[in-house]
Design an enzyme around this catalytic site. Sequence first.
Site, PDB file in Angstrom:
ATOM      1  N   ASP A  88     -61.638 -35.174  40.281  1.00  0.00           N
ATOM      2  CA  ASP A  88     -60.664 -36.207  39.914  1.00  0.00           C
ATOM      3  C   ASP A  88     -61.129 -37.573  40.436  1.00  0.00           C
ATOM      4  O   ASP A  88     -60.366 -38.299  41.075  1.00  0.00           O
ATOM      5  CB  ASP A  88     -59.284 -35.859  40.469  1.00  0.00           C
ATOM      6  CG  ASP A  88     -58.168 -36.615  39.753  1.00  0.00           C
ATOM      7  OD1 ASP A  88     -58.417 -37.116  38.629  1.00  0.00           O
ATOM      8  OD2 ASP A  88     -57.062 -36.709  40.303  1.00  0.00           O
TER       9      ASP A  88
ATOM     10  N   VAL B  75     -46.246 -40.511  49.266  1.00  0.00           N
ATOM     11  CA  VAL B  75     -47.062 -40.779  50.445  1.00  0.00           C
ATOM     12  C   VAL B  75     -46.332 -41.816  51.280  1.00  0.00           C
ATOM     13  O   VAL B  75     -45.965 -42.880  50.777  1.00  0.00           O
ATOM     14  CB  VAL B  75     -48.465 -41.301  50.064  1.00  0.00           C
ATOM     15  CG1 VAL B  75     -49.274 -41.591  51.324  1.00  0.00           C
ATOM     16  CG2 VAL B  75     -49.194 -40.304  49.193  1.00  0.00           C
TER      17      VAL B  75
ATOM     18  N   GLY C 236     -47.330 -39.596  43.535  1.00  0.00           N
ATOM     19  CA  GLY C 236     -48.110 -38.880  42.537  1.00  0.00           C
ATOM     20  C   GLY C 236     -47.366 -37.648  42.077  1.00  0.00           C
ATOM     21  O   GLY C 236     -46.194 -37.438  42.426  1.00  0.00           O
TER      22      GLY C 236
ATOM     23  N   VAL D  54     -45.648 -45.582  50.502  1.00  0.00           N
ATOM     24  CA  VAL D  54     -46.799 -46.411  50.118  1.00  0.00           C
ATOM     25  C   VAL D  54     -47.506 -45.898  48.872  1.00  0.00           C
ATOM     26  O   VAL D  54     -48.461 -46.515  48.401  1.00  0.00           O
ATOM     27  CB  VAL D  54     -47.815 -46.504  51.279  1.00  0.00           C
ATOM     28  CG1 VAL D  54     -47.224 -47.256  52.444  1.00  0.00           C
ATOM     29  CG2 VAL D  54     -48.303 -45.122  51.717  1.00  0.00           C
TER      30      VAL D  54
END
Length: 887
Positions: free
Chosen positions: A705, A594, A589, A586
Amino acid sequence: MERSLELLLLLIRTLAIIHISQAQSQQGFISLDCGLPANEPSPYTEPRTGLQFSSDAAFIQSGKIGRIQANLEADFLKPSTTMRYFPDGKRNCYNLNVEKGRNHLIRARFVYGNYDGRDTGPKFDLYLGPNPWATIDLAKQVNGTRPEIMHIPTSNKLQVCLVKTGETTPLISVLEVRPMGSGTYLTKSGSLKLYYREYFSKSDSSLRYPDDIYDRQWTSFFDTEWTQINTTSDVGNSNDYKPPKVALTTAAIPTNASAPLTNEWSSVNPDEQYYVYAHFSEIQELQANETREFNMLLNGKLFFGPVVPPKLAISTILSVSPNTCEGGECNLQLIRTNRSTLPPLLNAYEVYKVIQFPQLETNETDVSAVKNIQATYELSRINWQSDPCVPQQFMWDGLNCSITDITTPPRITTLNLSSSGLTGTITAAIQNLTTLEKLDLSNNNLTGEVPEFLSNMKSLLVINLSGNDLNGTIPQSLQRKGLELLYQGNPRLISPGSTETKSGKSFPVTIVASVGSAAILIVVLVLVLFLRKKKPSAVEVVLPRPSRPTMNVPYANSPEPSIEMKKRKFTYSEVTKMTNNFGRVVGEGGFGVVCHGTVNGSEQVAVKLLSQSSTQGYKEFKAEVDLLLRVHHTNLVSLVGYCDEGDHLALIYEFVPNGDLRQHLSGKGGKPIVNWGTRLRIAAEAALGLEYLHIGCTPPMVHRDVKTTNILLDEHYKAKLADFGLSRSFPVGGESHVSTVIAGTPGYLDPEYYHTSRLSEKSDVYSFGIVLLEMITNQAVIDRNRRKSHITQWVGSELNGGDIAKIMDLKLNGDYDSRSAWRALELAMSCADPTSARRPTMSHVVIELKECLVSENSRRNMSRGMDTLSSPEVSMIFDAEMIPRAR
């Protein structure tokens, strides 16, 4: 002779005031002479007004008393000659009893009077409950200042707080509260801050009680282009607002009978909203061929009309919806109609500015419970004043609170009264804290039995009763699963299920617990030795929580042990099974991928897997584990568990089904575009999450972030801040920054941090400002095809044109409140200021966004009701004894 006559008239007026005061009730009035010395009478009657003033000592537990310089006392009424000042504590509050749901006039008076001989008037903030009301600056206020507000309390308790903001010491001279008439001074939202209250007379005198039964203070005003008219006849004032009869016996008319009667005022902020109340009475005897009729125009637009003032009676015309003044210049004109033979008149008028108080107070039951606890144990902590939970920077010592969303009152989840010198039994008031998760009463002198009601508090996860003198048997019901009960150091306390010895004595709990603890310790040591033999590990092993519900072990001083212990460690095979062999990716990065998964067959989770090729990822993984094990907030993504098995590293989060904010701005992947109100709510909730990291954690955290792809949305579009891999802790002491290696996302990165490597919470504020600009404009943060490539540069250039429509996201189709849009835009640019010292705190950002949301919601509610709106935007209230004439 003239002097004697003046004294006689003054005496007559004083006697008249006393007579009227006795006839007029001061029921519900609170009149506090702040700092009144204990050796002076209290209450006493102030002779000029007939008002009864009392000492403030019973309404506040802190502060010292002072008096203005003796040579200045003649310039003030007696209550203003003394003050209470507050050299200690950040926030000091008065606690007042009021009538819930009824409008109240609340007024404070501040007179410096060089009481300390320093010739430096203080500057500080004034709060009403958890919300800022006004900034008080007495540096140039020789006669002091007197803020006033019309406010409807949401509970029977009202707190007025003075908050220290710099080096000077807050003070207060007078505090007054007056209950208002039913149905008066109502607003669509917010409270009313006094701007003007004037009656039109050439007299220099001001009016208040007893002329005004509500003790509103009226100043006289008269323009050189006006002519005064007056009457000696009695003028009726018996409508809901009841302005003083004296104010109605005079009026202003334009000297040029054909000219309008004009009142003007200026607004500091063009987005400010106002309510206007105009009071009219015909006080001239009109001939049969004379007519007085006029229209009211506000900023050139018809406000109400035609107006025909009633003869020797009162009509009040008021706005039932807020008004704004274009360009900040407000103009109220009374213009005679064509059929009128006489010019317009005006007796008195009031102007109020809308002030929003968006921060909801803590749940009323929780507040009552914790104050009962405070009274029972006679706790005198300096910051246990006003609201227990909010604002967050003033949260009471020993408490932790949950803020589920911006429309729900905060709840108390932690009560830590360890080492507080408590005596007596465990008070039953604790059971009224119905969302309490952690209760710490350790290291006190509590006696009596452990109460049964603790077992009925289903939210409790940790109870620490260690180090007291409790006795009796611990209730069997406290052995329920999921509850950690600690009671070491109570030698007369008997463990449930313990057996008596042959001599008939029960084994004390310390012996039973020691044996149990020793057995567990041996098992743990054997297990650790076995694991070390099997395979050495460079990663610290976090052992799972013992399953035994009741143990007598030393209490850990972690901020949230109940939360930390709930995090589950999963094996790699369990991770493989929960993700169906990593079948549904899903997200992705720099750390890895993930995957979607399920725990216990029903709970959806997101499994973040660390790629073996990611060197930075391992550090981020450890940082994220360390952070998420000790933080818990409804607007932060929750950690369900983790996997740390050899080369396999994974974080298991709650699954947030609606993706990230960026998708709902762009419409990518078929995601619906969120409207303006939802964007404001999402922004406010994300800001709450950041505020928690900055001031709710110990030590404080910086996310580092913040961006739209790291703001996730659940099934109800509640915002949850995610991805804490770059987060860093701050020292709790004086330093407000740490030096780090530069990390973050280009475009969102604080330029000051980029150049200095000095990271602070203001770095998050900058990034959040960029997020706000994205939400407002739906423009890319960096677009090389734009003449101004960075979003702050592009917005800055567009701002010069002053057209909000050219800046707002076109996908909103103009469906937004322009006031809230401008306010959000100004806030975003303030957050994204290149200089960190000029950026606001996240606490300030939260307040601003809540106020934006209130404004937008008010617009939506009004637009939804337009089709069925039966009342006009202006209301006219007549004398209760008079039937309005037909028109």
